[in-house]
Design an enzyme around this catalytic site. Structure first.
Site, PDB file in Angstrom:
ATOM      1  N   ARG A  54     -10.633 -35.823  25.773  1.00 26.74           N
ATOM      2  CA  ARG A  54     -10.415 -35.466  24.373  1.00 26.74           C
ATOM      3  C   ARG A  54     -11.650 -34.762  23.819  1.00 26.74           C
ATOM      4  O   ARG A  54     -12.521 -35.351  23.191  1.00 26.74           O
ATOM      5  CB  ARG A  54     -10.109 -36.734  23.558  1.00 26.74           C
ATOM      6  CG  ARG A  54      -9.952 -36.532  22.070  1.00 26.74           C
ATOM      7  CD  ARG A  54      -8.733 -35.777  21.665  1.00 26.74           C
ATOM      8  NE  ARG A  54      -7.516 -36.517  21.966  1.00 26.74           N
ATOM      9  CZ  ARG A  54      -6.300 -35.944  21.989  1.00 26.74           C
ATOM     10  NH1 ARG A  54      -6.166 -34.653  21.736  1.00 26.74           N
ATOM     11  NH2 ARG A  54      -5.219 -36.656  22.279  1.00 26.74           N
ATOM     12  N   GLN A  74       3.202 -32.417  27.624  1.00 22.54           N
ATOM     13  CA  GLN A  74       2.526 -31.506  26.692  1.00 22.54           C
ATOM     14  C   GLN A  74       1.274 -30.910  27.338  1.00 22.54           C
ATOM     15  O   GLN A  74       0.451 -31.626  27.912  1.00 22.54           O
ATOM     16  CB  GLN A  74       2.161 -32.321  25.449  1.00 22.54           C
ATOM     17  CG  GLN A  74       1.038 -31.784  24.623  1.00 22.54           C
ATOM     18  CD  GLN A  74       1.398 -31.709  23.152  1.00 22.54           C
ATOM     19  OE1 GLN A  74       2.455 -31.234  22.773  1.00 22.54           O
ATOM     20  NE2 GLN A  74       0.509 -32.181  22.315  1.00 22.54           N
ATOM     21  N   ARG A  79      -5.202 -29.976  32.910  1.00 18.93           N
ATOM     22  CA  ARG A  79      -6.213 -30.854  32.287  1.00 18.93           C
ATOM     23  C   ARG A  79      -6.179 -32.271  32.863  1.00 18.93           C
ATOM     24  O   ARG A  79      -7.049 -33.072  32.545  1.00 18.93           O
ATOM     25  CB  ARG A  79      -6.041 -30.873  30.754  1.00 18.93           C
ATOM     26  CG  ARG A  79      -4.737 -31.460  30.266  1.00 18.93           C
ATOM     27  CD  ARG A  79      -4.678 -31.469  28.741  1.00 18.93           C
ATOM     28  NE  ARG A  79      -3.461 -32.084  28.230  1.00 18.93           N
ATOM     29  CZ  ARG A  79      -3.290 -32.495  26.988  1.00 18.93           C
ATOM     30  NH1 ARG A  79      -4.269 -32.356  26.101  1.00 18.93           N
ATOM     31  NH2 ARG A  79      -2.155 -33.030  26.583  1.00 18.93           N
ATOM     32  N   HIS A 157      -8.333 -24.921  25.069  1.00 14.27           N
ATOM     33  CA  HIS A 157      -8.200 -25.804  23.900  1.00 14.27           C
ATOM     34  C   HIS A 157      -9.582 -26.195  23.352  1.00 14.27           C
ATOM     35  O   HIS A 157     -10.008 -27.357  23.431  1.00 14.27           O
ATOM     36  CB  HIS A 157      -7.425 -27.055  24.336  1.00 14.27           C
ATOM     37  CG  HIS A 157      -6.785 -27.826  23.227  1.00 14.27           C
ATOM     38  ND1 HIS A 157      -7.492 -28.346  22.172  1.00 14.27           N
ATOM     39  CD2 HIS A 157      -5.488 -28.154  23.015  1.00 14.27           C
ATOM     40  CE1 HIS A 157      -6.653 -28.984  21.370  1.00 14.27           C
ATOM     41  NE2 HIS A 157      -5.430 -28.877  21.865  1.00 14.27           N
ATOM     42  N   ASP A 204      -2.096 -27.363  11.922  1.00 14.61           N
ATOM     43  CA  ASP A 204      -1.604 -27.135  13.289  1.00 14.61           C
ATOM     44  C   ASP A 204      -0.813 -25.830  13.277  1.00 14.61           C
ATOM     45  O   ASP A 204       0.393 -25.812  13.050  1.00 14.61           O
ATOM     46  CB  ASP A 204      -0.730 -28.326  13.734  1.00 14.61           C
ATOM     47  CG  ASP A 204      -0.470 -28.317  15.240  1.00 14.61           C
ATOM     48  OD1 ASP A 204      -0.872 -27.343  15.907  1.00 14.61           O
ATOM     49  OD2 ASP A 204       0.142 -29.286  15.737  1.00 14.61           O
ATOM     50  N   GLU A 263      -8.289 -22.246  19.475  1.00 14.31           N
ATOM     51  CA  GLU A 263      -7.764 -22.244  20.845  1.00 14.31           C
ATOM     52  C   GLU A 263      -7.132 -20.904  21.215  1.00 14.31           C
ATOM     53  O   GLU A 263      -5.970 -20.658  20.907  1.00 14.31           O
ATOM     54  CB  GLU A 263      -6.702 -23.346  20.968  1.00 14.31           C
ATOM     55  CG  GLU A 263      -7.124 -24.686  20.387  1.00 14.31           C
ATOM     56  CD  GLU A 263      -5.932 -25.637  20.172  1.00 14.31           C
ATOM     57  OE1 GLU A 263      -4.902 -25.487  20.849  1.00 14.31           O
ATOM     58  OE2 GLU A 263      -6.046 -26.522  19.316  1.00 14.31           O
TER      59      GLU A 263
END
Ligand code: BG6
Length: 288
Positions: A54, A74, A79, A157, A204, A263
């Site tokens: 994170r 998702q 990752r 990201h 978002d 991002e």
């Protein structure tokens, strides 16, 4: 020695700049310029391979978000995979670059079988640190198959560190079209009428086909942090704010003050990679 490596991560140094890359996710978890940390990593982030890290710069591949008809989780599997160390690919007085590889063998079996193209892709991430105060991250995706193409919606990201997210002033989105992921799909494409974007509540947004430079001012760390893109068409702007922060186990309730995600990605119109073809997208983070 301008670089070092242990079982978990690689550190690259050039002049007064350095970065750290975890093999898990090939996640860049630190970029320091003259001792100042530019990236945000949550105090609650897992770095033991049990969950995507994170913070830093997780690599989103082969898909951004959840995709209808795909069982992939998702943001895909990159990752959540342990990448291969390829090695230092370049070093001179100005820069040092290292490469990390992802292909079928790196992906946890349960995830790899959820994507029908796992056997024919190859991804190389090149991370470069420049002594001028710059970090490049380039993702090169190849179709190594002889038949069959695949669509991707790749993204980097990037979590930027700041002292107070509500103080930020973000330019590069003025007059741009965007999708607001917090609104119902039926709302459709909106246009940003503001000269700069601010973080004053949960944000978002997928900004569509934006210019190449997004400048983040008043970070409290540096005067300006610029995220530039090449090869990517869109940019997602994200801050979870109060309620969403509380819902994330690997994020402290108050950390939404200390970060913003800018991002670069191509997420609206998927890129289709044909046999023997490749595509490259690059992000540069520079500070002034
Ligand atoms: C952003 C998405 O890119 O990533 C958000 O636009 C999402 O919708 C955020 O909440 C974080 O995603 P995750 O899977 O890392 O919790």
């Amino acid at each position: 020695m301008a670089w070092s490596k242990d079982e978990k991560k690689v550190v690259l140094e050039k002049g007064e700049c350095s970065c750290e890359v975890h093999l898990y996710g090939a996640t860049v978890t630190s970029f320091k310029v003259k001792g100042k940390e530019i990236l945000f990593v949550s105090s609650k982030a897992k770095t033991d391979g049990s969950k995507a890290i994170r913070g830093g710069v997780p690599v989103v591949f082969p898909q951004f978000g959840k995709v209808a008809g795909s069982e992939l989780p998702q943001h895909g599997f990159a990752r959540n995979s342990t990448w291969s160390w390829i090695g230092v690919s370049k070093e001179n007085d100005e820069e040092i670059s290292a490469q990390f590889g992802l292909s079928a063998a790196n992906i946890p079996e349960a995830l790899g079988k959820l994507w029908p193209h796992t056997a024919i892709f190859n991804l190389v991430l090149t991370v470069s640190v420049y002594k001028s105060g710059k970090l490049d991250i380039a993702m090169q995706v190849k179709n190594i198959g002889k038949a069959g193409e695949f669509p991707i919606t790749p993204l980097l990201h990037t979590y930027l560190r700041c002292s107070k997210s509500s103080d930020l002033s973000i330019s590069g989105f003025s007059s741009c079209q965007y999708l607001d992921k917090l609104l119902h799909e039926s709302v459709g494409v909106l246009t940003d009428a503001n000269s700069t974007a601010k973080i004053a509540s949960e944000v978002d947004r997928v900004y569509i086909r934006v210019g190449n430079d997004i400048a983040v001012k008043n970070t409290g760390v540096m005067d300006t942090v610029t995220v530039s893109k090449n090869g990517f068409s869109d940019v997602v702007l994200w801050n979870p704010w109060i309620e969403k922060s509380k819902s994330m186990a690997d994020f402290d309730d108050e950390e939404y003050h200390q970060m913003v995600c800018v991002e670069p990605g191509t997420v609206i119109d998927p890129i289709v990679i044909k046999p023997d073809q490749s595509w490259t997208g690059t992000q540069t983070i520079a500070v002034t």
